[in-house]
Scaffold this motif. Sequence first.
Motif, PDB file in Angstrom:
ATOM      1  N   PRO A  70       1.524  10.255   8.383  1.00  0.00           N
ATOM      2  CA  PRO A  70       2.636   9.296   8.480  1.00  0.00           C
ATOM      3  C   PRO A  70       2.139   7.849   8.394  1.00  0.00           C
ATOM      4  N   ILE A  71       1.386   7.536   7.378  1.00  0.00           N
ATOM      5  CA  ILE A  71       0.840   6.192   7.192  1.00  0.00           C
ATOM      6  C   ILE A  71       1.963   5.260   6.737  1.00  0.00           C
ATOM      7  N   GLU A  72       2.011   4.064   7.329  1.00  0.00           N
ATOM      8  CA  GLU A  72       3.047   3.101   6.956  1.00  0.00           C
ATOM      9  C   GLU A  72       2.491   1.898   6.187  1.00  0.00           C
ATOM     10  N   GLN A  73       1.185   1.655   6.294  1.00  0.00           N
ATOM     11  CA  GLN A  73       0.618   0.496   5.588  1.00  0.00           C
ATOM     12  C   GLN A  73      -0.872   0.726   5.340  1.00  0.00           C
ATOM     13  N   VAL A  74      -1.311   0.293   4.157  1.00  0.00           N
ATOM     14  CA  VAL A  74      -2.721   0.351   3.771  1.00  0.00           C
ATOM     15  C   VAL A  74      -3.137  -1.047   3.343  1.00  0.00           C
ATOM     16  N   GLY A  75      -4.331  -1.455   3.730  1.00  0.00           N
ATOM     17  CA  GLY A  75      -4.785  -2.784   3.339  1.00  0.00           C
ATOM     18  C   GLY A  75      -6.294  -2.853   3.196  1.00  0.00           C
ATOM     19  N   LEU A 121     -11.005   3.246  15.657  1.00  0.00           N
ATOM     20  CA  LEU A 121      -9.611   3.672  15.759  1.00  0.00           C
ATOM     21  C   LEU A 121      -8.999   2.902  16.918  1.00  0.00           C
ATOM     22  N   HIS A 122      -7.992   2.122  16.635  1.00  0.00           N
ATOM     23  CA  HIS A 122      -7.456   1.210  17.644  1.00  0.00           C
ATOM     24  C   HIS A 122      -5.975   1.468  17.852  1.00  0.00           C
ATOM     25  N   PRO A 135       3.946   1.701  20.379  1.00  0.00           N
ATOM     26  CA  PRO A 135       2.538   1.858  19.998  1.00  0.00           C
ATOM     27  C   PRO A 135       2.319   1.604  18.494  1.00  0.00           C
ATOM     28  N   VAL A 136       1.162   1.031  18.155  1.00  0.00           N
ATOM     29  CA  VAL A 136       0.708   0.857  16.774  1.00  0.00           C
ATOM     30  C   VAL A 136      -0.713   1.389  16.704  1.00  0.00           C
ATOM     31  N   VAL A 137      -0.930   2.334  15.788  1.00  0.00           N
ATOM     32  CA  VAL A 137      -2.248   2.933  15.617  1.00  0.00           C
ATOM     33  C   VAL A 137      -2.854   2.393  14.314  1.00  0.00           C
ATOM     34  N   ALA A 138      -4.104   1.935  14.382  1.00  0.00           N
ATOM     35  CA  ALA A 138      -4.791   1.392  13.204  1.00  0.00           C
ATOM     36  C   ALA A 138      -6.186   2.008  13.116  1.00  0.00           C
ATOM     37  N   TYR A 139      -6.515   2.427  11.924  1.00  0.00           N
ATOM     38  CA  TYR A 139      -7.860   2.938  11.661  1.00  0.00           C
ATOM     39  C   TYR A 139      -8.541   1.976  10.683  1.00  0.00           C
ATOM     40  N   LEU A 140      -9.693   1.457  11.093  1.00  0.00           N
ATOM     41  CA  LEU A 140     -10.450   0.509  10.279  1.00  0.00           C
ATOM     42  C   LEU A 140     -11.819   1.102   9.973  1.00  0.00           C
ATOM     43  N   THR A 141     -12.213   1.022   8.717  1.00  0.00           N
ATOM     44  CA  THR A 141     -13.513   1.574   8.324  1.00  0.00           C
ATOM     45  C   THR A 141     -14.138   0.664   7.259  1.00  0.00           C
ATOM     46  N   PRO A 142     -15.441   0.492   7.323  1.00  0.00           N
ATOM     47  CA  PRO A 142     -16.090  -0.383   6.332  1.00  0.00           C
ATOM     48  C   PRO A 142     -16.180   0.284   4.959  1.00  0.00           C
ATOM     49  N   ARG A 158       3.155   3.313  13.074  1.00  0.00           N
ATOM     50  CA  ARG A 158       3.733   3.321  14.419  1.00  0.00           C
ATOM     51  C   ARG A 158       3.734   4.735  14.999  1.00  0.00           C
ATOM     52  N   SER A 159       3.146   5.671  14.286  1.00  0.00           N
ATOM     53  CA  SER A 159       2.996   7.048  14.761  1.00  0.00           C
ATOM     54  C   SER A 159       1.513   7.396  14.771  1.00  0.00           C
ATOM     55  N   VAL A 160       1.141   8.324  15.643  1.00  0.00           N
ATOM     56  CA  VAL A 160      -0.246   8.771  15.704  1.00  0.00           C
ATOM     57  C   VAL A 160      -0.517   9.633  14.473  1.00  0.00           C
ATOM     58  N   PHE A 161      -1.522   9.235  13.679  1.00  0.00           N
ATOM     59  CA  PHE A 161      -1.820   9.976  12.447  1.00  0.00           C
ATOM     60  C   PHE A 161      -3.246  10.526  12.424  1.00  0.00           C
ATOM     61  N   CYS A 162      -4.061  10.116  13.393  1.00  0.00           N
ATOM     62  CA  CYS A 162      -5.449  10.583  13.438  1.00  0.00           C
ATOM     63  C   CYS A 162      -5.629  11.370  14.726  1.00  0.00           C
ATOM     64  N   GLN A 163      -5.631  12.712  14.633  1.00  0.00           N
ATOM     65  CA  GLN A 163      -5.574  13.551  15.818  1.00  0.00           C
ATOM     66  C   GLN A 163      -6.830  14.384  16.040  1.00  0.00           C
ATOM     67  N   SER A 164      -7.804  14.301  15.138  1.00  0.00           N
ATOM     68  CA  SER A 164      -8.976  15.151  15.310  1.00  0.00           C
ATOM     69  C   SER A 164     -10.180  14.510  14.632  1.00  0.00           C
ATOM     70  N   GLU A 165     -11.356  15.084  14.928  1.00  0.00           N
ATOM     71  CA  GLU A 165     -12.580  14.637  14.279  1.00  0.00           C
ATOM     72  C   GLU A 165     -12.520  14.914  12.782  1.00  0.00           C
ATOM     73  N   GLU A 166     -11.828  15.999  12.414  1.00  0.00           N
ATOM     74  CA  GLU A 166     -11.701  16.310  10.997  1.00  0.00           C
ATOM     75  C   GLU A 166     -10.950  15.210  10.258  1.00  0.00           C
ATOM     76  N   ASP A 167      -9.914  14.637  10.929  1.00  0.00           N
ATOM     77  CA  ASP A 167      -9.173  13.536  10.316  1.00  0.00           C
ATOM     78  C   ASP A 167     -10.072  12.312  10.121  1.00  0.00           C
ATOM     79  N   LEU A 168     -10.888  12.019  11.149  1.00  0.00           N
ATOM     80  CA  LEU A 168     -11.810  10.880  11.033  1.00  0.00           C
ATOM     81  C   LEU A 168     -12.816  11.097   9.903  1.00  0.00           C
ATOM     82  N   ASP A 169     -13.326  12.335   9.819  1.00  0.00           N
ATOM     83  CA  ASP A 169     -14.259  12.634   8.734  1.00  0.00           C
ATOM     84  C   ASP A 169     -13.591  12.458   7.370  1.00  0.00           C
TER      85      ASP A 169
END
Length: 538
Positions: A70-75, A121-122, A135-142, A158-169
């Motif tokens: 449920p991603i709402e914005q990419v930048g 993950l913030h 809540p606002v969830v943001a994932y930042l990666t270099p 505005r929804s939680v979209f990263c729920q596991s280590e697999e998602d982070l990977d």
Amino acid sequence: MDKQEMIDLLTGVQSSKKNYYTELKNTVAQLTKKNKQLELINELMQGFSINFSVEQMLQQTFRSLQKIYPIEQVGIVLEQNLQMAPAYVFPAPTVSLVDLPILIPEYALFEKVFATGEETLHSSERSFGDQEDLPVVAYLTPLKSSGTTIAVLYLSSRSVFCQSEEDLDFFNQLASQIAVCLENARLYSEVLARKQQWEETFRAVSDGVLIIGADGTVQLQNKAAFAEWQLQVGEDIRTFINTAARSGDDPLAKTMETGIPQSAELHFNRQLYDCSCYPLFEENRSIKAVVVYSKNVTVKREMEVQLIHSNQLVAIGEMAAGVAHELNNPLTAIIGNSQLLLRMVDADDERIPLLEDIDSCGKRCRTTIRSLLAFSRQENSPFTICCLNDAVSQALALTKRQFENQRITIQTELSSLSPILGNVQQLSQILVNLLINAKDALVGCEEIDRNITIQTQETQESVELMLTDNGAMIAPHIIDDIFHPFFTTKDSESGTGLGLSVSLGLAQAHGGTLSVKQYDDPARKVFHLTLPIHCERQ
């Protein structure tokens, strides 16, 4: 509860079945998600192109991610944009989407990722319109290239979209692929910019530049080269260069043979070119192509001719003035004394023919000196109303004796002509040059009656002079070059290649033309001078 239910409850069979199906369902869901992630990565990589813009890349990434998350914005934030808003955002914030700017993470988070090179993950709480503390969830990666962080990718919702280590990977893997694509796009952009810069420079060069393949065909050429030589890409240039080189060395063939840059003069379409050829080598030192550079030097050569001619006239003028000064005084005495003696002797005196011959020769010498002085005057003399026939008479007065000595007959057929605006000395110089060329063409022709005919006539708008001789003909392959500066078939002691070039320049200065034609029956060549009648020039 019947007996069977009691047994299942005591043995835990029912509970085991539920756990098994739950685990199986979760495993299938995870595998399905993993497959979707792999499909998404594959779809993105296949969809990305090196000529994609960053905006297009973000747009495709956003739409593909929304199929799973449920991603709402990419930048993307570039290093030079740390103190500003993100360089690229999709969907872009607009007036109608007032809540989207709030989805952009704090700048401190970008600085942290740039500094540490680690993903984060913030979660935070923001206000959206009338709703507070959502809540606002943001994932930042270099995004890294060669181990150096070149940008930061963020995903927010505005929804939680990263729920596991697999998602982070998965997000980390996605970021790596986007970093590669971003770097490839950057490198492609630089190469494209350099290519465009080179092509613009190539096209902007005012002189002709061609790239010739090892097979002699034109691979590339700029506009100047095409305008001058009208060659097509893929056309074999070797015959053209060999023909334009005339009797000189072929610079292209010599460059391909020796691998050393060569230069030569080329003649084409009554223009003169300085042509230089430079080899391009393969790694094994074999020639893969030749750069041909050509510069039209016709105007330059004409200016050189005019300068040389001016210097010659100055020298002739000084010499003629000195000769006239030295000869006029004794000629005055000779002519004067001969006339006095003619008055003193009787009419039947046998010495009268001798005295008349002395008087006639003295006057002829005086006329020759005056013609030489008039001929050698500066060519910037003003144009005046004159007659072309007068220029013929002046030229013959200078040269007729030479032709008599060579037993060459000069016939004149001079019509009554309208006046022209010009310089008699310059017009006589044209005719003198034509007469000298005709004499040289006739000198070796002993077996024929050597004749030169000078004709003048008038048309509705111009006066014309035709000089015809029956001497040696001009070779067809050089007839277009005889008016070029310094072009001559004579040896260095007999000619400089300036006579016809100067004559053409003088004719053009009078608004006229000078051309040549050859005929077979009878064999003869005709130089044709055309000048506008005075009323037309007004």
